[in-house]
Design a protein around this motif. Structure first.
Motif, PDB file in Angstrom:
ATOM      1  N   SER A  50      99.915   8.368  16.533  1.00  0.00           N
ATOM      2  CA  SER A  50      98.507   8.497  16.893  1.00  0.00           C
ATOM      3  C   SER A  50      97.636   7.965  15.768  1.00  0.00           C
ATOM      4  N   ILE A  51      96.422   7.614  16.142  1.00  0.00           N
ATOM      5  CA  ILE A  51      95.455   7.107  15.173  1.00  0.00           C
ATOM      6  C   ILE A  51      94.099   7.682  15.514  1.00  0.00           C
ATOM      7  N   SER A  52      93.435   8.222  14.500  1.00  0.00           N
ATOM      8  CA  SER A  52      92.137   8.836  14.725  1.00  0.00           C
ATOM      9  C   SER A  52      91.049   7.781  14.832  1.00  0.00           C
ATOM     10  N   ARG A  53      89.857   8.241  15.165  1.00  0.00           N
ATOM     11  CA  ARG A  53      88.739   7.313  15.282  1.00  0.00           C
ATOM     12  C   ARG A  53      88.393   6.693  13.930  1.00  0.00           C
ATOM     13  N   ASP A  54      88.774   7.364  12.825  1.00  0.00           N
ATOM     14  CA  ASP A  54      88.482   6.798  11.505  1.00  0.00           C
ATOM     15  C   ASP A  54      89.711   6.144  10.880  1.00  0.00           C
ATOM     16  N   GLY A  55      90.806   6.018  11.638  1.00  0.00           N
ATOM     17  CA  GLY A  55      91.954   5.268  11.168  1.00  0.00           C
ATOM     18  C   GLY A  55      93.093   6.060  10.570  1.00  0.00           C
ATOM     19  N   THR A  56      93.007   7.377  10.553  1.00  0.00           N
ATOM     20  CA  THR A  56      94.114   8.196  10.067  1.00  0.00           C
ATOM     21  C   THR A  56      95.270   8.116  11.062  1.00  0.00           C
ATOM     22  N   THR A  57      96.471   7.945  10.548  1.00  0.00           N
ATOM     23  CA  THR A  57      97.623   7.768  11.435  1.00  0.00           C
ATOM     24  C   THR A  57      98.656   8.873  11.267  1.00  0.00           C
ATOM     25  N   TYR A  58      99.376   9.142  12.356  1.00  0.00           N
ATOM     26  CA  TYR A  58     100.487  10.085  12.351  1.00  0.00           C
ATOM     27  C   TYR A  58     101.657   9.450  13.090  1.00  0.00           C
ATOM     28  N   TYR A  59     102.860   9.805  12.635  1.00  0.00           N
ATOM     29  CA  TYR A  59     104.078   9.331  13.284  1.00  0.00           C
ATOM     30  C   TYR A  59     105.076  10.482  13.379  1.00  0.00           C
ATOM     31  N   VAL A  60     105.847  10.505  14.449  1.00  0.00           N
ATOM     32  CA  VAL A  60     106.951  11.454  14.473  1.00  0.00           C
ATOM     33  C   VAL A  60     108.016  10.931  13.515  1.00  0.00           C
ATOM     34  N   ASP A  61     108.824  11.846  13.009  1.00  0.00           N
ATOM     35  CA  ASP A  61     109.771  11.485  11.955  1.00  0.00           C
ATOM     36  C   ASP A  61     110.717  10.356  12.372  1.00  0.00           C
ATOM     37  N   SER A  62     111.096  10.350  13.627  1.00  0.00           N
ATOM     38  CA  SER A  62     112.101   9.386  14.075  1.00  0.00           C
ATOM     39  C   SER A  62     111.617   7.944  14.060  1.00  0.00           C
ATOM     40  N   VAL A  63     110.315   7.717  13.936  1.00  0.00           N
ATOM     41  CA  VAL A  63     109.810   6.346  13.944  1.00  0.00           C
ATOM     42  C   VAL A  63     109.112   5.962  12.646  1.00  0.00           C
ATOM     43  N   LYS A  64     109.029   6.885  11.715  1.00  0.00           N
ATOM     44  CA  LYS A  64     108.383   6.578  10.433  1.00  0.00           C
ATOM     45  C   LYS A  64     109.117   5.428   9.752  1.00  0.00           C
ATOM     46  N   GLY A  65     108.366   4.472   9.283  1.00  0.00           N
ATOM     47  CA  GLY A  65     108.959   3.315   8.630  1.00  0.00           C
ATOM     48  C   GLY A  65     109.385   2.220   9.595  1.00  0.00           C
ATOM     49  N   ARG A  66     109.403   2.538  10.882  1.00  0.00           N
ATOM     50  CA  ARG A  66     109.777   1.548  11.893  1.00  0.00           C
ATOM     51  C   ARG A  66     108.588   1.099  12.729  1.00  0.00           C
ATOM     52  N   PHE A  67     107.728   2.045  13.095  1.00  0.00           N
ATOM     53  CA  PHE A  67     106.603   1.764  13.975  1.00  0.00           C
ATOM     54  C   PHE A  67     105.302   1.794  13.178  1.00  0.00           C
ATOM     55  N   THR A  68     104.356   0.961  13.584  1.00  0.00           N
ATOM     56  CA  THR A  68     103.033   0.951  12.969  1.00  0.00           C
ATOM     57  C   THR A  68     101.980   0.895  14.057  1.00  0.00           C
ATOM     58  N   ILE A  69     101.081   1.863  14.034  1.00  0.00           N
ATOM     59  CA  ILE A  69      99.986   1.889  15.002  1.00  0.00           C
ATOM     60  C   ILE A  69      98.737   1.312  14.348  1.00  0.00           C
ATOM     61  N   SER A  70      97.937   0.606  15.125  1.00  0.00           N
ATOM     62  CA  SER A  70      96.696   0.047  14.605  1.00  0.00           C
ATOM     63  C   SER A  70      95.680  -0.024  15.735  1.00  0.00           C
ATOM     64  N   ARG A  71      94.429  -0.165  15.371  1.00  0.00           N
ATOM     65  CA  ARG A  71      93.377  -0.252  16.364  1.00  0.00           C
ATOM     66  C   ARG A  71      92.377  -1.325  15.981  1.00  0.00           C
ATOM     67  N   ASP A  72      91.789  -1.944  16.982  1.00  0.00           N
ATOM     68  CA  ASP A  72      90.740  -2.931  16.791  1.00  0.00           C
ATOM     69  C   ASP A  72      89.616  -2.545  17.740  1.00  0.00           C
ATOM     70  N   ASP A  73      88.673  -1.802  17.231  1.00  0.00           N
ATOM     71  CA  ASP A  73      87.599  -1.311  18.089  1.00  0.00           C
ATOM     72  C   ASP A  73      86.720  -2.451  18.611  1.00  0.00           C
ATOM     73  N   ALA A  74      86.611  -3.513  17.863  1.00  0.00           N
ATOM     74  CA  ALA A  74      85.809  -4.652  18.317  1.00  0.00           C
ATOM     75  C   ALA A  74      86.409  -5.274  19.575  1.00  0.00           C
ATOM     76  N   LYS A  75      87.755  -5.243  19.651  1.00  0.00           N
ATOM     77  CA  LYS A  75      88.450  -5.798  20.816  1.00  0.00           C
ATOM     78  C   LYS A  75      88.805  -4.711  21.833  1.00  0.00           C
ATOM     79  N   ASN A  76      88.503  -3.458  21.473  1.00  0.00           N
ATOM     80  CA  ASN A  76      88.784  -2.341  22.379  1.00  0.00           C
ATOM     81  C   ASN A  76      90.278  -2.220  22.688  1.00  0.00           C
TER      82      ASN A  76
END
Length: 124
Positions: A50-76
């Protein structure tokens, strides 16, 4: 109508990568917390990242280091880069939006807007 449209799923071999994208339709992502959930056959839907509106991210342990979440609010849009995939990562992946304070818990009930999902298959 508020909804998400996910894309980027597919079939890869173990160790491969996929980049999932989630485009918001009918609303702006700017004020939402966003999460990716997955649901494997016969299992409950579970939060992955998950990623907050201000960019803070959380990952479940099983995907840490493998998955990366990101957001581009300009592109929605929100993306999930998935590397070093394993067969156990096979599932339908959904993005969702939340506006409450408990978004980081990644509980299904905290999220109000959902997409139809995109399928990820990883072969060994």
């Amino acid at each position: 109508q508020w909804q998400f449209v996910e894309s980027g799923g597919g079939s890869v071999q173990r160790g491969g990568s996929l980049r999932l994208s989630c485009a918001a339709s009918g609303f702006t992502l700017q004020y939402a917390h966003i999460a990716w959930f997955r649901q494997a056959p016969g299992k409950e839907r579970e939060g992955v990242s998950s990623i907050s509106r201000d960019g803070t991210t959380y990952y479940v342990d099983s995907v840490k280091g493998r998955f990366t979440i990101s957001r581009d609010d300009a592109k929605n849009t929100v993306s999930l880069q998935m590397n070093s995939l394993k067969p156990e990562h096979k599932a339908a992946y959904h993005c969702a939006a939340a506006y409450g304070d408990d978004w980081y818990l990644m509980k299904v009930t905290e999220y109000d807007v959902w997409g139809q999902g995109t399928q990820v298959t990883v072969s060994s």
